[in-house]
Design an enzyme around this catalytic site. Structure first.
Site, PDB file in Angstrom:
ATOM      1  N   ASN A  61       0.829  -1.203   0.000  1.00 53.61           N
ATOM      2  CA  ASN A  61       0.000   0.000   0.000  1.00 53.61           C
ATOM      3  C   ASN A  61       0.863   1.253   0.000  1.00 53.61           C
ATOM      4  O   ASN A  61       2.007   1.231   0.418  1.00 53.61           O
ATOM      5  CB  ASN A  61      -0.895   0.022   1.256  1.00 53.61           C
ATOM      6  CG  ASN A  61      -1.875  -1.118   1.247  1.00 53.61           C
ATOM      7  OD1 ASN A  61      -2.548  -1.349   0.262  1.00 53.61           O
ATOM      8  ND2 ASN A  61      -1.940  -1.846   2.343  1.00 53.61           N
ATOM      9  N   HIS A  62       0.300   2.329  -0.448  1.00 57.77           N
ATOM     10  CA  HIS A  62       0.949   3.636  -0.342  1.00 57.77           C
ATOM     11  C   HIS A  62       0.272   4.379   0.800  1.00 57.77           C
ATOM     12  O   HIS A  62      -0.919   4.193   1.063  1.00 57.77           O
ATOM     13  CB  HIS A  62       0.776   4.439  -1.641  1.00 57.77           C
ATOM     14  CG  HIS A  62       1.524   3.865  -2.795  1.00 57.77           C
ATOM     15  ND1 HIS A  62       2.416   4.599  -3.527  1.00 57.77           N
ATOM     16  CD2 HIS A  62       1.527   2.623  -3.352  1.00 57.77           C
ATOM     17  CE1 HIS A  62       2.917   3.858  -4.489  1.00 57.77           C
ATOM     18  NE2 HIS A  62       2.385   2.647  -4.400  1.00 57.77           N
TER      19      HIS A  62
END
Length: 148
Positions: free
Chosen positions: A22-23
């Protein structure tokens, strides 16, 4: 990912997206600067700032995860749950619940609350191999009253 036992059925193409996939959404940018620490002159010890830590994926016992299902970080899948084909699981799945869709939502419980409670107490997946062999007919037929 934490697995409690090995009595799970995981279909081809199922994916588990861990925290580092994920960012971060806390940053003003979604670009993962800390991952490219050398390019940006950043300290490698800050690499985990590139993503939001949502926690481990926990898969219970006797879980069936369907074809190309996606399980996101921080999700717990309860014992006996069924994850439908191509479902995207973003939230915890209660024991013995069938979920499907994008995002995955409960479709129905596999059994009554009483039977679910009894199965969670029995924990047949923790039995010895010989005890499981003696009870395979009852397990497969769904006759909880016949379990020894």
């Amino acid at each position: 990912m934490k697995r409690k036992h090995v009595n799970d059925s995981i279909a081809c193409g199922a994916k588990f997206l861990f925290t580092s996939a994920n960012h971060t959404t806390r940053s003003l940018s979604t670009y993962p600067f800390p991952i490219f620490f050398e390019e940006w002159g950043l300290d490698v010890k800050n690499i985990t700032r590139a993503w939001d830590n949502k926690g481990d994926i926990v898969v219970g016992n006797d879980v069936w995860i369907g074809f190309e299902a996606v399980i996101l970080s921080g999700v717990t899948i309860g014992d006996g749950a069924v994850i439908g084909t191509r479902a995207v699981v973003t939230k915890d799945v209660p024991p013995y619940t069938i979920v499907g869709g994008v995002p995955a939502k409960p479709i129905r419980k596999r059994f009554s609350d009483e039977i679910i409670s009894e199965l969670l107490k029995l924990q047949w997946w923790n039995w010895s191999e010989s005890r499981i062999k003696q009870n395979i007919d009852a397990i497969q037929s769904g006759r909880i009253e016949d379990l020894k």
